[in-house]
Design a protein around this motif. Structure first.
Motif, PDB file in Angstrom:
ATOM      1  N   ALA A 352       1.080  -1.320  -0.343  1.00 15.34           N
ATOM      2  CA  ALA A 352      -0.222   0.426  -0.195  1.00 15.34           C
ATOM      3  C   ALA A 352       0.836   1.517   0.161  1.00 15.34           C
ATOM      4  O   ALA A 352       0.511   2.082  -0.518  1.00 15.34           O
ATOM      5  N   GLU A 353       2.667   1.020   0.565  1.00 15.29           N
ATOM      6  CA  GLU A 353       2.542   1.887   0.354  1.00 15.29           C
ATOM      7  C   GLU A 353       3.730   2.454  -0.517  1.00 15.29           C
ATOM      8  O   GLU A 353       3.680   4.058  -1.635  1.00 15.29           O
ATOM      9  N   GLU A 354       3.875   1.884  -1.797  1.00 15.46           N
ATOM     10  CA  GLU A 354       3.982   1.898  -3.299  1.00 15.46           C
ATOM     11  C   GLU A 354       2.585   2.994  -4.238  1.00 15.46           C
ATOM     12  O   GLU A 354       2.918   3.738  -4.544  1.00 15.46           O
ATOM     13  N   LEU A 355       1.642   3.415  -2.661  1.00 14.56           N
ATOM     14  CA  LEU A 355       0.249   4.181  -3.870  1.00 14.56           C
ATOM     15  C   LEU A 355       0.757   5.258  -2.990  1.00 14.56           C
ATOM     16  O   LEU A 355       0.273   6.271  -3.961  1.00 14.56           O
ATOM     17  N   ARG A 356       1.505   5.471  -2.169  1.00 14.92           N
ATOM     18  CA  ARG A 356       1.579   6.971  -1.131  1.00 14.92           C
ATOM     19  C   ARG A 356       2.142   7.729  -2.390  1.00 14.92           C
ATOM     20  O   ARG A 356       1.608   9.169  -1.937  1.00 14.92           O
ATOM     21  N   PRO A 357       3.285   7.908  -2.668  1.00 12.18           N
ATOM     22  CA  PRO A 357       3.310   8.795  -3.791  1.00 12.18           C
ATOM     23  C   PRO A 357       2.979   9.169  -5.477  1.00 12.18           C
ATOM     24  O   PRO A 357       2.840  10.613  -5.121  1.00 12.18           O
ATOM     25  N   TYR A 358       2.161   8.743  -5.202  1.00  9.79           N
ATOM     26  CA  TYR A 358       0.969   8.901  -6.175  1.00  9.79           C
ATOM     27  C   TYR A 358      -0.395  10.073  -5.427  1.00  9.79           C
ATOM     28  O   TYR A 358      -0.755  10.937  -6.233  1.00  9.79           O
ATOM     29  N   PHE A 359      -0.375  10.154  -3.728  1.00 11.53           N
ATOM     30  CA  PHE A 359      -1.564  10.499  -3.693  1.00 11.53           C
ATOM     31  C   PHE A 359      -0.499  12.286  -2.730  1.00 11.53           C
ATOM     32  O   PHE A 359      -1.239  12.266  -1.359  1.00 11.53           O
ATOM     33  N   LYS A 363      -2.669  17.089  -4.686  1.00 13.87           N
ATOM     34  CA  LYS A 363      -2.872  16.934  -5.843  1.00 13.87           C
ATOM     35  C   LYS A 363      -4.189  16.022  -6.024  1.00 13.87           C
ATOM     36  O   LYS A 363      -5.174  16.624  -6.744  1.00 13.87           O
ATOM     37  N   VAL A 364      -4.411  15.849  -4.976  1.00 11.01           N
ATOM     38  CA  VAL A 364      -5.955  14.788  -4.072  1.00 11.01           C
ATOM     39  C   VAL A 364      -7.212  16.015  -4.430  1.00 11.01           C
ATOM     40  O   VAL A 364      -7.728  16.086  -4.981  1.00 11.01           O
ATOM     41  N   LYS A 365      -6.613  17.203  -3.422  1.00 13.48           N
ATOM     42  CA  LYS A 365      -8.003  18.648  -3.544  1.00 13.48           C
ATOM     43  C   LYS A 365      -7.963  18.598  -4.983  1.00 13.48           C
ATOM     44  O   LYS A 365      -8.857  18.637  -5.049  1.00 13.48           O
ATOM     45  N   LYS A 366      -6.727  18.408  -6.030  1.00 10.35           N
ATOM     46  CA  LYS A 366      -7.292  19.401  -7.244  1.00 10.35           C
ATOM     47  C   LYS A 366      -7.930  17.936  -8.230  1.00 10.35           C
ATOM     48  O   LYS A 366      -8.481  19.032  -8.667  1.00 10.35           O
ATOM     49  N   GLY A 367      -7.785  17.257  -7.647  1.00 10.28           N
ATOM     50  CA  GLY A 367      -8.381  15.972  -8.464  1.00 10.28           C
ATOM     51  C   GLY A 367      -9.511  16.370  -8.113  1.00 10.28           C
ATOM     52  O   GLY A 367     -11.011  16.317  -8.375  1.00 10.28           O
ATOM     53  N   ALA A 542      -3.912  11.038  -9.512  1.00  8.02           N
ATOM     54  CA  ALA A 542      -3.450  10.554  -8.857  1.00  8.02           C
ATOM     55  C   ALA A 542      -1.946  10.678  -9.877  1.00  8.02           C
ATOM     56  O   ALA A 542      -1.489   9.462 -10.165  1.00  8.02           O
ATOM     57  N   ARG A 543      -1.323  11.353  -8.950  1.00 13.80           N
ATOM     58  CA  ARG A 543       0.103  11.326 -10.005  1.00 13.80           C
ATOM     59  C   ARG A 543       1.520  11.777  -9.116  1.00 13.80           C
ATOM     60  O   ARG A 543       1.071  11.959  -7.914  1.00 13.80           O
ATOM     61  N   HIS A 544       1.626  10.750  -9.213  1.00 11.19           N
ATOM     62  CA  HIS A 544       3.631  10.983  -8.670  1.00 11.19           C
ATOM     63  C   HIS A 544       3.950  12.270  -8.602  1.00 11.19           C
ATOM     64  O   HIS A 544       4.329  13.433  -8.830  1.00 11.19           O
ATOM     65  N   TYR A 545       3.751  12.422  -7.049  1.00  8.95           N
ATOM     66  CA  TYR A 545       4.269  14.356  -6.454  1.00  8.95           C
ATOM     67  C   TYR A 545       5.755  14.540  -7.192  1.00  8.95           C
ATOM     68  O   TYR A 545       5.691  15.671  -7.161  1.00  8.95           O
ATOM     69  N   SER A 547       7.839  12.841 -10.845  1.00 11.93           N
ATOM     70  CA  SER A 547       7.347  12.944 -11.520  1.00 11.93           C
ATOM     71  C   SER A 547       5.801  13.069 -12.954  1.00 11.93           C
ATOM     72  O   SER A 547       5.964  13.708 -13.910  1.00 11.93           O
ATOM     73  N   GLY A 548       5.503  13.794 -11.275  1.00  4.59           N
ATOM     74  CA  GLY A 548       4.362  13.865 -12.148  1.00  4.59           C
ATOM     75  C   GLY A 548       3.317  12.355 -13.023  1.00  4.59           C
ATOM     76  O   GLY A 548       2.166  12.562 -13.956  1.00  4.59           O
ATOM     77  N   GLU A 549       3.723  12.071 -13.377  1.00  2.00           N
ATOM     78  CA  GLU A 549       2.858  10.136 -13.778  1.00  2.00           C
ATOM     79  C   GLU A 549       1.597  10.293 -12.778  1.00  2.00           C
ATOM     80  O   GLU A 549       2.019   9.719 -11.757  1.00  2.00           O
ATOM     81  N   ALA A 550       1.008   9.078 -13.804  1.00  2.20           N
ATOM     82  CA  ALA A 550       0.016   8.414 -14.041  1.00  2.20           C
ATOM     83  C   ALA A 550       0.258   7.493 -12.722  1.00  2.20           C
ATOM     84  O   ALA A 550       1.587   7.104 -13.254  1.00  2.20           O
ATOM     85  N   ILE A 551      -0.413   6.043 -11.391  1.00  5.52           N
ATOM     86  CA  ILE A 551      -0.427   5.229 -11.132  1.00  5.52           C
ATOM     87  C   ILE A 551      -0.292   3.927 -12.681  1.00  5.52           C
ATOM     88  O   ILE A 551      -1.006   4.554 -13.947  1.00  5.52           O
ATOM     89  N   PRO A 552       1.229   3.493 -12.623  1.00  4.38           N
ATOM     90  CA  PRO A 552       1.554   2.837 -13.593  1.00  4.38           C
ATOM     91  C   PRO A 552       0.172   1.406 -13.867  1.00  4.38           C
ATOM     92  O   PRO A 552      -0.226   1.125 -12.469  1.00  4.38           O
ATOM     93  N   ASP A 553      -0.183   1.499 -15.031  1.00  2.00           N
ATOM     94  CA  ASP A 553      -0.886   0.337 -15.473  1.00  2.00           C
ATOM     95  C   ASP A 553      -1.124  -1.654 -13.560  1.00  2.00           C
ATOM     96  O   ASP A 553      -2.199  -1.754 -13.517  1.00  2.00           O
TER      97      ASP A 553
END
Length: 704
Positions: A352-359, A363-367, A542-545, A547-553
């Motif tokens: 679950a910690e793998e997801l943290r950098p994407y939140f 960005k969560v607020k903006k989304g 959900a973008r990496h803080y 790189s800005g990349e989306a969560i990988p597939d």
């Protein structure tokens, strides 16, 4: 200003809302409100109209209610000895006054007299709804009782207010009293770097350790506790943290045991005075469930249907732990989250910690805002803010680029402020957001409202004002606040409540927004959590803080595959809490003597896992049930009840498009705008075109 708590201002002057103003302001509000009520009650029966009776009664309590709401809010977000003392001094007077309003025979006579007029009998729509709801409010509050029983009801209401306030204080104080200082980083193996850094900075702030010789501080605040229980390899430290959580509301001056027992007795007597068999029958009479027996049937039906999955889930964790360690047998309470997470990683290769950098929170607020803007046809605009230190008078300003309007005052430097603008440019409302934990702030996450507006007679709109609070992960010196996926769901959840308030279009304030049946109020909040799982929505925020990349597939696929991991155990935990709540309030006499934990274990023996070490009940820190006179008491089932509604309602979005603006506007117009202007069953049917499908919840959870 003379009475800042009573000031009818959209922009609240927080720096003037000092503890020494509470007694004079609330006293003035009590006096003014009483004068208004006396004037309504003194009217001649032949002159009664909707405006001078029902609307006048609506308006009579508005200033006082708004003022006391501010006091209660500050007690929850900026608690201090002076504020607590001032709050508790006025609490009995507020409670007594509120009780007496509905027990006022002259006022009740006037309300009933109006209900018999030709005008009242001809009311339709929202005006008839107000009349019906007002009559029921009075009856449910004991207006038809004889004088001796009215007096006793007043006493019970006062006692309930004092008991639940003390319960809440005990939880806050015992939470803040606990800390664990670790002085060797080697003991923190397995703990994510983000949690370690937060603990190090927390220790520094409390003057434990230095930059050269760091220490790590852990507390019972959720962002501190959860990573320890989920990831830390050291079994002894996890045990210490778990033991600390079990002592909240349990020890010494903070022990809530007697308060719980007294509260149950008082609630039962109150229900009987009003003619109900028990407290659940009293509080559910006007909710979708209608009575406690139907709640019991709802809980038991789900219990039977998930029992096998629940047992299987815990057997799987036991077997996995035995396989990894060679130690068989039941789990310890401090092992469950740890081995459950290990099992999830093993099954789905998902940490679950793998997801943290994407939140990252910005960005969560903006989304979140972009999703709601597209769905509901609104625009969310940030405002600059300012904070005035009440001790020094020093002012800090936090400027939003491109916003040159006067900054909005806030109650803490971290608080932010936003306006909600409709598609036609109408300002529908605004809200404050307070995201992170501090010792002066109660735990959990919640939404509330400061002002209820609505359509004005001249065709303009009086805007609403609300707030949302949480205790989310804090930013660190070199990283933004990186949320867990669960924290993201919490933010979406509370924002759903806010939308219910801020998008309300009901002309009668007491029927607007979240003033709905308690087992319906969670529908707008819980449905918002669905967008935290949809790829189309996640791509917006959900973008990496870095790189800005989306969560990988690959990571997203793992996340979805693991969504229903341990769904049986998670569902049963909620059912156990609902069962605990219901049984306490249906059979309070069963819990007045003997060991409270043993009694509750017996009640829940088919709802809970048999740990190797038997944990004490959560009941002494279960603020949902005991931190306010009613709250979620006899109503905790509402989460699962409304979850069934949201699972069903979201199927329309899945069918028509999760970002479909037409579907979103239908939800806004059928649910969010309507408040309590019509029965919840009708509102749901207006949106879905049919009654709720009770299977939707179990299908979504993969349990059928």
């Amino acid at each position: 200003m003379d009475h800042p708590f009573l000031a009818d201002l959209f922009e609240i002057p927080w720096s003037q809302l000092m503890p020494d103003r509470i007694e004079p302001d609330i006293s003035a509000g009590l006096e003014n409100t009483q004068q208004c009520i006396d004037a309504i009650a003194a009217q001649d029966a032949s002159s009664l109209t909707f405006e001078n009776t029902l609307l006048a009664f609506e308006e009579a309590n508005e200033d006082l209610s708004r003022a006391w709401n501010l006091v209660s809010h500050l007690d929850g977000v900026n608690n201090s000895p002076a504020l607590r003392e001032a709050h508790n001094k006025m609490l009995p007077r507020i409670t007594e006054f509120t009780s007496r309003v509905y027990l006022n025979p002259a006022l009740w006579k006037t309300i009933k007299a109006y209900s018999q007029t030709d005008e009242a009998k001809g009311l339709t729509g929202v005006r008839k709804r107000l009349l019906d709801e007002t009559l029921e409010d009075f009856k449910e509050s004991g207006a038809d009782l004889p004088d001796d029983k009215k007096k006793r009801l007043e006493e019970l209401n006062s006692e309930l207010a004092e008991l639940t306030q003390k319960y809440s204080e005990n939880v806050l104080d015992s939470t803040n009293a606990w800390e664990l200082i670790i002085d060797a980083e080697s003991k923190l193996a397995g703990l994510p770097d983000s949690a370690k850094e937060a603990a190090r900075l927390d220790a520094l702030a409390k003057e434990h350790g230095t930059e050269e010789n760091p220490k790590w501080r852990f507390t019972q605040q959720y962002p501190s506790l959860l990573p320890v229980m989920t990831y830390l390899d050291d079994d002894d430290i996890r045990k210490q943290v778990w033991e600390g959580s079990t002592r909240i509301g349990l020890e010494g001056d903070h022990d809530n045991t007697d308060i719980i027992r007294k509260t149950l007795v008082v609630r039962q007597e109150k229900a009987e005075l009003i003619g109900k068999a028990n407290f659940p029958d009293l509080v559910t009479a006007r909710r979708m469930a209608k009575n406690g027996q139907r709640v019991n049937e709802f809980i038991e039906d789900l219990h039977v249907r998930v029992k096998d999955a629940f047992k299987s889930d815990f057997q799987e964790i036991e077997a996995f732990k035995a396989e990894q360690t060679g130690k068989e047998g039941p789990l310890e309470p401090w092992e469950t989250a740890y081995w459950s997470e290990k099992l999830r990683r093993s099954k789905y290769d998902l940490d679950a910690e793998e997801l943290r950098p994407y939140f990252p929170l910005p960005k969560v607020k903006k989304g979140l805002f972009e999703i709601t803007e597209r769905l509901f046809g609104i625009k969310i605009v940030p405002r600059s803010t300012r904070y005035v230190d009440p001790e020094t008078g020093k002012e800090q300003t936090f400027t939003i680029d491109g916003n040159d309007e006067t900054p909005i005052e806030v109650w803490h430097p971290e608080v932010v402020f936003f306006e909600i603008i409709d598609g036609d440019g109408t300002m529908l409302g605004a809200f404050y957001a307070d995201w992170h934990p501090r010792e002066s702030k109660r735990s959990g996450a919640w939404m509330n409202h400061f002002r209820t507006g609505g359509p004005r007679a001249d065709g303009t709109f009086d805007p609403h004002l609300g707030l949302m609070c949480g205790n989310m992960t804090k930013p660190t010196k070199d990283k933004p606040a990186l949320m867990t996926h669960e924290e993201v769901e919490t933010i979406f959840h509370e924002f759903g409540h806010l939308l219910h308030h801020l998008l309300g279009r009901v002309e009668i304030k007491s029927l607007n927004g979240v003033n709905v049946a308690w087992d319906f109020v969670e529908l707008p909040s819980q449905i918002m959590e669905n967008w935290c799982w949809e790829r189309e929505a996640l791509n917006l925020f959900a973008r990496h803080y870095e790189s800005g990349e989306a969560i990988p597939d690959e990571l997203y696929d793992k996340m979805i595959a693991a969504r229903n991991f341990q769904a049986g155990a998670g569902t049963m935990r909620q059912l156990a809490l609902a069962k605990l709540d219901l049984d306490l309030h249906q059979h309070p006499a069963s819990y007045t003597e003997g060991d409270l934990d043993s009694l509750l274990r017996k009640t829940l023996e088919d709802y809970t896992y048999n740990f190797n070490t038997t944990p004490p009940s959560i009941v002494r820190r279960f603020g949902h049930l005991f931190s306010s006179p009613t709250g979620y008491a006899a109503g905790y089932y509402s989460y699962k009840w409304a979850e069934a509604l949201d699972a069903d309602a979201f199927t329309r979005f899945q069918k028509e498009g999760v970002m479909n603006g037409e579907t979103g506007m239908a939800f806004r117009q059928c649910i969010l705008e309507k408040g309590n202007s019509e029965p919840p069953e009708k509102l749901f049917k207006d949106f879905m075109g049919r009654d709720p499908d009770p299977e939707a919840l179990l299908r979504r959870a993969g349990l059928v």
